[in-house]
Design a protein around this motif. Structure first.
Motif, PDB file in Angstrom:
ATOM      1  N   ARG A 162       0.813  -1.230   0.000  1.00  0.00           N
ATOM      2  CA  ARG A 162       0.000   0.000   0.000  1.00  0.00           C
ATOM      3  C   ARG A 162       0.842   1.273   0.000  1.00  0.00           C
ATOM      4  NH1 ARG A 162      -4.328  -0.359   4.716  1.00  0.00           N
ATOM      5  NH2 ARG A 162      -5.037   1.547   3.683  1.00  0.00           N
ATOM      6  N   GLN A 221      -1.285  -2.390  11.152  1.00  0.00           N
ATOM      7  CA  GLN A 221      -2.660  -1.969  10.918  1.00  0.00           C
ATOM      8  C   GLN A 221      -2.855  -0.512  11.334  1.00  0.00           C
ATOM      9  OE1 GLN A 221      -5.611  -4.316  12.944  1.00  0.00           O
ATOM     10  NE2 GLN A 221      -7.319  -3.037  12.270  1.00  0.00           N
ATOM     11  N   ALA A 222      -2.336  -0.146  12.503  1.00  0.00           N
ATOM     12  CA  ALA A 222      -2.493   1.220  12.991  1.00  0.00           C
ATOM     13  C   ALA A 222      -1.760   2.214  12.092  1.00  0.00           C
ATOM     14  CB  ALA A 222      -1.970   1.323  14.428  1.00  0.00           C
ATOM     15  N   GLU A 280      -3.609   2.606   8.682  1.00  0.00           N
ATOM     16  CA  GLU A 280      -4.811   3.451   8.795  1.00  0.00           C
ATOM     17  C   GLU A 280      -4.431   4.922   8.940  1.00  0.00           C
ATOM     18  OE1 GLU A 280      -6.952   1.804  12.060  1.00  0.00           O
ATOM     19  OE2 GLU A 280      -7.596   0.015  10.945  1.00  0.00           O
ATOM     20  N   ALA A 337      -2.880   6.115   5.518  1.00  0.00           N
ATOM     21  CA  ALA A 337      -3.885   6.183   4.461  1.00  0.00           C
ATOM     22  C   ALA A 337      -4.779   7.407   4.648  1.00  0.00           C
ATOM     23  CB  ALA A 337      -4.716   4.906   4.455  1.00  0.00           C
ATOM     24  N   ALA A 338      -5.135   7.709   5.900  1.00  0.00           N
ATOM     25  CA  ALA A 338      -5.960   8.900   6.148  1.00  0.00           C
ATOM     26  C   ALA A 338      -5.197  10.164   5.769  1.00  0.00           C
ATOM     27  CB  ALA A 338      -6.361   8.949   7.634  1.00  0.00           C
TER      28      ALA A 338
END
Length: 263
Positions: free
Chosen positions: A39, A249-250, A253, A256-257
């Motif tokens: 990503r 994961q944190a 997120e 990505a934000a």
């Protein structure tokens, strides 16, 4: 004098620059390169003297290490990035935010704190640096630093992870470790300058971290104008290594934000 840093550079998308803990190297970010490169463009440099990077000249300084990272941005053609750091890497990330704010899209600060060393901690670091230089081995790191890098859950249940961390500490060049210890001992309190940070921050701490407490992590977040705190359960100081899935994961997120809202 700045140093050109060796770095692993994988994936594509929003750049994510991760700065390693003391006394390790960018090898500690293996699970982040594997888990996040689908990503993001994940860039993991070796700080000066560690891994594939030379130590160079100059007085030990966290600011010098931050300037090295800024030079890396230039050489890699990275205009801005989400910058994360764990432990020593967190101190370097905070210095980068202060000295080169235009490079930082957001910051992840893990296992680190805003305060300068107290007198006892400063003396301990300087004593360790002297022993590293005198002995020419990392025995003092194995005796005094390694036991505090991972939490009791990792010691009990994650023998492979502990063994990997132990191997990374054993591979540390003594001169680089001594230089970094002196740099950390000499760093200043940064809470005041962090209030001017113009980008969001994610402050992460292991629930079993004996080096950086949850209270210190929350104090760091409180000094920042836009910060959230994540406590990683069943992890010690190296929360990104001990609980990589939760950490990844944190960070994914958070990054990505930022990517969605950045111009």
């Amino acid at each position: 004098m700045t140093v050109q840093l060796y770095a692993r550079d994988v994936g594509s998308g929003t750049p994510l620059v991760l700065l390693h803990a003391f006394p390790l190297s960018s090898a500690m970010w293996l699970a982040q390169r594997e888990g996040l490169a689908g990503r993001f463009r994940v860039i993991t440099p070796d700080l000066r003297g560690f891994g594939g990077s030379v130590l160079g000249a100059g007085e030990p300084s966290i600011d010098a290490m931050a300037d090295d990272v800024a030079l890396l941005f230039k050489h890699r053609g990275v205009p801005r990035a989400v910058v994360g750091g764990l432990s020593l890497g967190g101190h370097v990330a905070m210095a980068l935010c202060r000295r080169h704010p235009d490079l930082v899209l957001g910051t992840v600060l893990a296992g680190t704190r805003a305060g300068a060393d107290g007198a006892a901690e400063r003396e301990r670091r300087l004593r360790q640096a002297e022993r590293l230089e005198r002995d020419g081995t990392v025995q003092v790191l194995m005796e005094e630093i390694l036991p505090d890098l991972v939490g009791p859950t990792t010691l009990r249940q994650r023998a492979l992870i502990y063994g990997r961390v132990r191997g990374l500490v054993q591979a540390t060049p003594p001169q680089a470790a001594a230089w970094a210890l002196r740099a950390m001992a000499g760093r200043a309190e940064v809470a005041g300058t962090l209030r001017d940070l113009r980008v969001p921050a994610l402050v992460v701490v292991g629930g079993e971290d004996s080096s950086t407490t949850e209270d210190e992590a929350r104090a760091l977040a409180g000094a920042l104008p836009d910060a959230e705190v994540l406590v990683v359960p069943r992890a010690g100081h190296l929360c990104a290594v001990e609980q990589p899935d939760l950490f990844n994961q944190a960070v994914a997120e958070f990054a990505a934000a930022l990517a969605r809202t950045s111009p």
